[in-house]
Design a protein around this motif. Structure first.
Motif, PDB file in Angstrom:
ATOM      1  N   SER A 102      32.621 120.085  96.120  1.00  0.00           N
ATOM      2  CA  SER A 102      31.869 121.261  96.544  1.00  0.00           C
ATOM      3  C   SER A 102      32.355 122.519  95.849  1.00  0.00           C
ATOM      4  O   SER A 102      31.582 123.424  95.572  1.00  0.00           O
ATOM      5  CB  SER A 102      31.933 121.435  98.065  1.00  0.00           C
ATOM      6  N   GLU A 106      29.725 125.264  94.195  1.00  0.00           N
ATOM      7  CA  GLU A 106      29.380 126.310  95.153  1.00  0.00           C
ATOM      8  C   GLU A 106      30.297 127.518  95.009  1.00  0.00           C
ATOM      9  O   GLU A 106      31.347 127.451  94.396  1.00  0.00           O
ATOM     10  CB  GLU A 106      29.475 125.758  96.587  1.00  0.00           C
ATOM     11  N   GLU A 114      30.503 125.160 102.660  1.00  0.00           N
ATOM     12  CA  GLU A 114      29.963 124.230 101.665  1.00  0.00           C
ATOM     13  C   GLU A 114      30.673 122.889 101.707  1.00  0.00           C
ATOM     14  O   GLU A 114      30.058 121.848 101.507  1.00  0.00           O
ATOM     15  CB  GLU A 114      30.044 124.838 100.259  1.00  0.00           C
ATOM     16  N   ARG A 117      29.141 121.137 104.598  1.00  0.00           N
ATOM     17  CA  ARG A 117      27.780 120.742 104.289  1.00  0.00           C
ATOM     18  C   ARG A 117      27.720 119.584 103.288  1.00  0.00           C
ATOM     19  O   ARG A 117      26.781 118.810 103.289  1.00  0.00           O
ATOM     20  CB  ARG A 117      27.016 121.959 103.758  1.00  0.00           C
ATOM     21  N   LYS A 121      25.874 117.123 105.792  1.00  0.00           N
ATOM     22  CA  LYS A 121      24.415 116.942 105.749  1.00  0.00           C
ATOM     23  C   LYS A 121      24.042 115.457 105.831  1.00  0.00           C
ATOM     24  O   LYS A 121      22.998 115.109 106.376  1.00  0.00           O
ATOM     25  CB  LYS A 121      23.821 117.585 104.506  1.00  0.00           C
ATOM     26  N   CYS A 166      17.585 120.645 105.489  1.00  0.00           N
ATOM     27  CA  CYS A 166      16.896 121.315 104.378  1.00  0.00           C
ATOM     28  C   CYS A 166      17.374 122.751 104.158  1.00  0.00           C
ATOM     29  O   CYS A 166      16.966 123.385 103.184  1.00  0.00           O
ATOM     30  CB  CYS A 166      15.387 121.309 104.623  1.00  0.00           C
ATOM     31  N   SER A 167      18.197 123.264 105.035  1.00  0.00           N
ATOM     32  CA  SER A 167      18.648 124.650 104.937  1.00  0.00           C
ATOM     33  C   SER A 167      19.969 124.742 104.186  1.00  0.00           C
ATOM     34  O   SER A 167      20.833 123.876 104.315  1.00  0.00           O
ATOM     35  CB  SER A 167      18.818 125.238 106.330  1.00  0.00           C
ATOM     36  N   ASN A 168      20.118 125.815 103.423  1.00  0.00           N
ATOM     37  CA  ASN A 168      21.373 126.068 102.707  1.00  0.00           C
ATOM     38  C   ASN A 168      22.152 127.248 103.278  1.00  0.00           C
ATOM     39  O   ASN A 168      23.298 127.451 102.923  1.00  0.00           O
ATOM     40  CB  ASN A 168      21.100 126.344 101.220  1.00  0.00           C
ATOM     41  N   ARG A 169      21.519 128.030 104.125  1.00  0.00           N
ATOM     42  CA  ARG A 169      22.148 129.266 104.618  1.00  0.00           C
ATOM     43  C   ARG A 169      23.012 128.988 105.849  1.00  0.00           C
ATOM     44  O   ARG A 169      22.576 128.329 106.796  1.00  0.00           O
ATOM     45  CB  ARG A 169      21.080 130.285 104.964  1.00  0.00           C
ATOM     46  N   TRP A 173      22.289 127.180 109.770  1.00  0.00           N
ATOM     47  CA  TRP A 173      23.067 126.077 110.313  1.00  0.00           C
ATOM     48  C   TRP A 173      23.662 126.434 111.671  1.00  0.00           C
ATOM     49  O   TRP A 173      23.712 125.598 112.567  1.00  0.00           O
ATOM     50  CB  TRP A 173      24.172 125.678 109.333  1.00  0.00           C
TER      51      TRP A 173
END
Length: 198
Positions: A102, A106, A114, A117, A121, A166-169, A173
């Motif tokens: 990561s 990132e 990150e 995630r 995920k 599907c979210s990255n923010r 989350w």
């Protein structure tokens, strides 16, 4: 001891092993906190997965009231659901490998999130699959209607988790985790097999 009790014992063993390994992962991540940035969402999701594992166990103990005769396929579905949940528990706590991967892709200021995630995920994906499979099993095994309130909760939880994946923010989350935790409190009570007959 009848065959149902043997299978429930196997489910209990799987869940107990998964919880033990997940808590061991969490303790290891805490000990290695200089190497592994541990986001506060990790222990929250660990608790949520443990809550659903206990719900699965409690539901499994009540199944004999709903169905007296069991086939190998029905037991296979129960074991399959258990394995999906156990797999989620093994992915939720990040390790040093997640940190290395990561950090290459990132921003460093979001490293803890990150890192969570990166594998989290996939754990959340397993949870979404678990709830979607539970929804289908309730329809075909327990004759719950497609729109039955006792069954729609599973589908709603699966959809919420898919949106979260599907979210990255980080803010999404956090919001998704809070919504899932609230829905879980309701769901753990409502999704008990004892309520299916009502």
């Amino acid at each position: 001891m009848n065959i149902f009790e043997y299978v429930i014992s196997f489910v209990l063993l799987l869940v107990a092993l998964a919880i033990t390994l997940m808590l061991g992962d969490l303790a290891r991540a805490f000990r290695e906190r200089q190497l592994v940035a541990l986001h506060w969402l990790v222990p929250v999701w660990v608790l949520l997965i443990i809550a659903w594992q206990f719900q699965l166990l409690w539901g499994a103990f009540e199944l004999h009231k709903l169905q007296k005769d069991w086939t190998a396929l029905e037991f296979g579905l129960l074991i399959g659901l258990t394995l999906i949940l156990c797999f989620a528990s093994r992915l939720i706590v990040p390790g040093r490998v997640a940190l290395d991967a990561s950090s290459q892709i990132e921003k460093p200021n979001n490293a803890a999130f990150e890192q969570f995630r990166f594998n989290g995920k996939w754990a959340i994906t397993c949870l979404a699959i678990y709830f979607f499979c539970a929804y289908l099993i309730n329809i075909f095994l327990f004759d719950l209607g497609i729109y039955s309130p006792n069954n729609v909760e599973d589908l709603a939880l699966a959809v919420l988790l898919i949106l979260l994946i599907c979210s990255n923010r980080p803010s999404y989350w956090i919001l998704g985790t809070v919504l899932f935790a609230l829905a879980s409190m309701v769901g753990i009570v409502v999704l008990s097999p004892a309520h299916y007959a009502n």
